[in-house]
Scaffold this active site. Structure first.
Site, PDB file in Angstrom:
ATOM      1  N   ASP A 195       0.827  -1.211   0.000  1.00 27.14           N
ATOM      2  CA  ASP A 195       0.000   0.000   0.000  1.00 27.14           C
ATOM      3  C   ASP A 195       0.858   1.256   0.000  1.00 27.14           C
ATOM      4  O   ASP A 195       2.033   1.236   0.383  1.00 27.14           O
ATOM      5  CB  ASP A 195      -0.871   0.030   1.255  1.00 27.14           C
ATOM      6  N   LYS A 217      -0.382   1.522  -8.482  1.00 27.95           N
ATOM      7  CA  LYS A 217      -0.340   1.397  -9.936  1.00 27.95           C
ATOM      8  C   LYS A 217      -1.387   0.435 -10.483  1.00 27.95           C
ATOM      9  O   LYS A 217      -1.457   0.203 -11.681  1.00 27.95           O
ATOM     10  CB  LYS A 217       1.064   0.939 -10.361  1.00 27.95           C
TER      11      LYS A 217
END
Length: 405
Positions: A195, A217
């Site tokens: 994270d 992403k």
């Protein structure tokens, strides 16, 4: 010539060991002998209360008198731990005559064995001898154990990894606040799915062949991203990889961790959890604000502020929350803080209720913005507060910052 000792691991289970002396030195030596399974006999006119307590559990025998040479008959090992030089010499002589290795607490040079600084982790026993320098031995031992615990000394490529998923809570952000178990799991992983709020510095320490999947992403959108995370961790685990899902804070405190547990179980993937320090408690604590305090707050309530009061998907009863007398800790609430403050005021919370906004908790950029429910919206704008931040509402803030209120 002072020859170095020859190291060896003694297997003392079921074998007789004689400890001469019943003071604090003997008290320190006996637990390790018990752990090794030795049949221990203590020879001493008196013993400490702690040693006497061990007698009741049947872990050793006590011969309540002074030492006699015959006490060493049938012994495999002897520990001489008295403060009487004459007795110590007698024990050494009796042990030498019977070819029994003997440790002496008063004179290492006169002993035939030395006690190393010992520690254990993950099936490995570390024993360090540093030429009669016990503090140095203990320091080296502790450094080796720390390396084993955090994974930096772990021979990860020399043993098979267990396929599956481990949810690791990284704590509030400072890499030193991750658990020992969490750090070790990271260093042993084949794949780490991380994270944005997971401690970044720890990721730079990963072995070069570890696959790092950056959640930021992955496809955007709250539901779409979580579905993709679930897919990635399950897919890698089914491919035989050891996967760590690395989050900030604690996986089960507004971290959606249990959604990942459900996905793993549905796919037949083994999943375990290593909790992290919970940010709504740890961050105020590190900033010097207690979430409870005697005579001030008998409870604290942790609330997600990602949805404002009145939102159709909100599950929080803000009127009921306003009626609580204790501390409110708001997470993910910077954007909706003005609306939350307004709802609390409308439901009866006093305008002067103290508020602290802890920004970038535990990180080098940490700062605390103080306000009241009445001034919170203006203070957030004045101080240009941006997430991540944890908002503490209640009289505990006054306790921590009496000068401001």
């Amino acid at each position: 010539m002072d020859h170095p000792p020859y190291p060896s691991g003694l297997r003392l289970a079921g074998r007789r060991v004689v400890v001469v002396g019943g003071g604090h030195v003997a008290q320190r030596r006996i637990p390790a002998l018990i752990a090794a399974g030795a049949e221990i006999e203590v020879v001493s006119p008196q013993v400490t209360p702690a040693i006497e307590g061990m007698l009741g559990s049947g872990e050793l025998r006590w011969t309540r008198r002074g030492f006699e040479a015959a006490d060493l008959e049938g012994a495999w090992y002897a520990v001489c731990a008295t403060d009487d030089e004459v007795v110590n010499e007698a024990v050494s002589a009796a042990a030498e005559e019977r070819r029994i290795f003997c440790v002496r607490s008063d004179d290492a040079l006169a002993a035939t064995a030395w006690t190393p600084a010992v520690g254990r982790h993950g099936g490995v026993t570390v024993a360090v001898l540093s030429n009669r320098e016990p503090r140095r031995s203990a320091t080296v031992r502790d450094e080796i154990l720390a390396g084993l615990r955090d994974g930096s000394l772990d021979a990860r490529h020399q043993r098979p990894q267990t396929p599956g998923v481990i949810l690791v809570g990284g704590g509030p952000g400072d890499p030193d606040l991750v658990s020992v178990a969490g750090r070790k799991a990271l260093m042993e992983a084949d794949v780490v799915v991380a994270d944005r709020l997971a401690p970044r510095e720890l990721l730079s320490q990963l072995p070069s062949d570890v696959e790092l999947v950056d959640v930021a992403k992955l496809p955007r959108g709250r539901s779409a991203q979580q579905e993709e995370i679930n897919r990635v961790i399950v897919e890698r685990a089914l491919a035989g990889k050891s996967v760590v899902r690395f989050k900030g804070g604690d996986s089960f405190v507004f971290g959606r961790g249990y959604e990942e547990v459900i996905a793993c179980r549905a796919a037949g993937v083994p999943v375990t959890v290593i909790p992290g320090l919970t940010s709504p408690v740890a961050v105020p604590g590190m900033a010097g604000i207690p979430v409870t305090h005697r005579g001030v707050a008998h409870e604290f309530t942790v609330i997600s502020g990602h949805l404002p009061p009145g939102h159709p998907e909100s599950l929080t009863n803000w009127s009921a929350v306003a009626g609580l007398a204790g501390t409110l800790v708001l997470m993910m609430a910077v954007e909706n803080a003005p609306a939350i403050a307004s709802a609390l005021l409308q439901a009866g919370r006093p305008t002067a209720t103290p508020v602290a906004v802890v920004c970038d908790g535990t990180m080098p950029t940490e700062r605390t913005v103080l306000a009241t429910l009445g001034t919170l919206a203006a203070r957030l704008e004045q101080e240009s507060v941006k997430p991540p931040a944890i908002i503490v509402v209640g009289e505990v803030v006054r306790v921590a910052h009496p000068e401001a209120f």
